[in-house]
Design a protein around this motif. Structure first.
Motif, mmCIF file in Angstrom:
data_model
loop_
_atom_site.group_PDB
_atom_site.id
_atom_site.type_symbol
_atom_site.label_atom_id
_atom_site.label_comp_id
_atom_site.label_asym_id
_atom_site.label_seq_id
_atom_site.Cartn_x
_atom_site.Cartn_y
_atom_site.Cartn_z
ATOM 1 N N GLU A 125 -36.355 -39.934 59.356
ATOM 2 C CA GLU A 125 -36.904 -40.382 60.645
ATOM 3 C C GLU A 125 -36.772 -41.897 60.809
ATOM 4 O O GLU A 125 -37.132 -42.667 59.932
ATOM 5 C CB GLU A 125 -38.370 -39.952 60.771
ATOM 6 N N GLU A 167 -32.776 -31.358 56.011
ATOM 7 C CA GLU A 167 -33.314 -32.038 54.824
ATOM 8 C C GLU A 167 -32.649 -31.531 53.549
ATOM 9 O O GLU A 167 -32.215 -32.305 52.696
ATOM 10 C CB GLU A 167 -34.819 -31.804 54.718
ATOM 11 N N PHE A 211 -36.540 -36.368 64.769
ATOM 12 C CA PHE A 211 -36.967 -35.136 64.076
ATOM 13 C C PHE A 211 -35.785 -34.559 63.318
ATOM 14 O O PHE A 211 -34.635 -34.611 63.784
ATOM 15 C CB PHE A 211 -37.478 -34.102 65.084
ATOM 16 N N ALA A 212 -36.048 -34.009 62.140
ATOM 17 C CA ALA A 212 -35.025 -33.300 61.352
ATOM 18 C C ALA A 212 -35.671 -32.045 60.784
ATOM 19 O O ALA A 212 -36.798 -32.116 60.266
ATOM 20 C CB ALA A 212 -34.495 -34.181 60.226
ATOM 21 N N ASN A 213 -34.993 -30.910 60.891
ATOM 22 C CA ASN A 213 -35.592 -29.671 60.379
ATOM 23 C C ASN A 213 -35.337 -29.516 58.878
ATOM 24 O O ASN A 213 -34.582 -30.289 58.260
ATOM 25 C CB ASN A 213 -35.109 -28.446 61.172
ATOM 26 N N ALA A 263 -31.173 -31.977 64.412
ATOM 27 C CA ALA A 263 -31.750 -33.325 64.492
ATOM 28 C C ALA A 263 -31.972 -33.664 65.958
ATOM 29 O O ALA A 263 -31.139 -33.347 66.807
ATOM 30 C CB ALA A 263 -30.830 -34.347 63.849
ATOM 31 N N SER A 284 -35.715 -36.416 52.380
ATOM 32 C CA SER A 284 -36.935 -35.934 53.019
ATOM 33 C C SER A 284 -36.934 -36.304 54.498
ATOM 34 O O SER A 284 -36.228 -37.231 54.937
ATOM 35 C CB SER A 284 -38.165 -36.542 52.350
ATOM 36 N N ARG A 285 -37.737 -35.612 55.262
ATOM 37 C CA ARG A 285 -37.864 -35.893 56.693
ATOM 38 C C ARG A 285 -38.367 -37.319 56.928
ATOM 39 O O ARG A 285 -37.922 -38.001 57.850
ATOM 40 C CB ARG A 285 -38.801 -34.867 57.330
#
Length: 341
Positions: A34, A23, A17-19, A6, A29-30
């Motif tokens: 966010e 997730e 941002f999150a990869n 993150a 979900s991203r």
């Protein structure tokens, strides 16, 4: 990446941002992540808030600590957290490694190193044994030709027979390293059915081999013969461990296939993987050998060669997969993981 990542705003800890791995672990979900306060996803938000304050104050280059990450409709997962400045000014990078995943990766690394060491040991040992065996057998044959007494030739026959038995063992040790990897389209359920029929011919009474298949699993590229042999070795091991239950008529082996999604093994993350379970209701793997069952010549039964699981692991690793074992009295589960296209 298998690491959860993150990127946060330094001033308020909001997610920038999150990869995909994060997730999947959080079950969110991203888009949902966010802008959210990342500390709220931990069982103890104060730990991350303190770390972020230290990062803003340049108290450290990187901070590591352990915490628990909350998950949607699941128990929290313990993680190892690393907090450090990101490349962009005003951003902080947070990396998380699930502790159970780290332990599993370490175990897989040991398995791969062990398999490589076994391969070299077996190859060298087999060649060292093979040469004198040929001399012993040849000498026994020459000696037999010179003997007139029938009683004495019985002894030379014993020498020849035992030399042949050892030669057969050596050939089995070398077998997986001799045969080429013949790749073609593999339907895993055809492999399962072939193994099931072979085992039921060997154990026609007292053993039930149940099917629990996910028929949506696609074909993949592999060596069908090697996969049949690998699965057969595991199922035969299970059947041999079920001797008492077979006599009682309530022995059960279950062949279960599933698709695993976003899984990590062999230090790589795969979008899809075959998950093939061989589950039996036997006494379980003895504690004394539980950590060594994939070592060559380690067997839990009298008269066993200790090669079946070693060869199975070798064949599965040739398909970039691995075999794991989870065993307690009354339930032993061998799980084969192989990447899918």
């Amino acid at each position: 990446m298998s690491t959860l990542v993150a990127v946060l705003r330094a001033d308020d800890g909001a997610v920038q941002f999150a990869n995909a791995a994060l997730e999947n672990t959080l079950g969110l979900s991203r888009r949902t992540l966010e802008g959210a306060d990342f500390s709220t996803f931990f069982t103890d938000p104060a730990l991350l808030q303190t770390a972020l304050a230290g990062a803003r104050g340049k108290d450290f280059a990187a901070l590591r600590y352990e915490a628990s990450l909350k998950r949607l409709h699941q128990d929290p997962v313990p993680v190892h957290v690393n907090v450090a400045d990101a490349e962009q000014v005003g951003e902080i990078l947070v990396e998380l490694w699930p502790l159970e995943q780290q332990a599993r990766q370490d175990r897989e690394e040991r398995l791969r190193e062990q398999a490589q060491a076994n391969k070299e040991l077996i190859r060298n040992l087999a060649h060292e044994i093979k040469n004198p065996l040929g001399g012993i057998r040849g000498a026994a044959q020459l000696l037999e030709m010179e003997l007139e007494s029938r009683e004495l030739t019985e002894y030379t026959q014993v020498i020849i027979h035992e030399a042949d038995r050892l030669q057969s063992l050596v050939d089995r040790l070398l077998a997986p390293h001799r045969h080429p990897h013949l790749v073609g389209d593999v339907n895993i359920h055809e492999v399962c059915e072939r193994v099931r029929s072979l085992v039921l011919v060997e154990y026609p009474q007292g053993l039930k081999v149940q099917r629990d298949y996910d028929t949506s699993i696609p074909e993949f590229r592999g060596d069908r013969a090697q996969l049949i042999q690998a699965l057969l070795n595991i199922v035969q091991n299970a059947a041999q461990a079920l001797t008492d239950r077979i006599a009682a008529g309530d022995a059960v082996i279950t062949l279960r296939t599933r698709v695993a999604r976003q899984v990590t093994f062999g230090r790589q993350r795969y979008r899809l993987a075959l998950e093939l379970h061989v589950i039996d209701n036997g006494p379980g793997v003895p504690d004394a050998i539980k950590e060594r069952i994939f070592y060559p010549l380690v067997s839990g039964r009298d008269g066993g060669s200790g090669l079946g699981l070693t060869l199975a692991q070798t064949f599965v690793q040739r398909h970039h997969g691995l075999i794991e074992c989870d065993s307690v009295p009354g339930r032993t589960d061998f799980r084969i993981l192989i990447p899918l296209p």
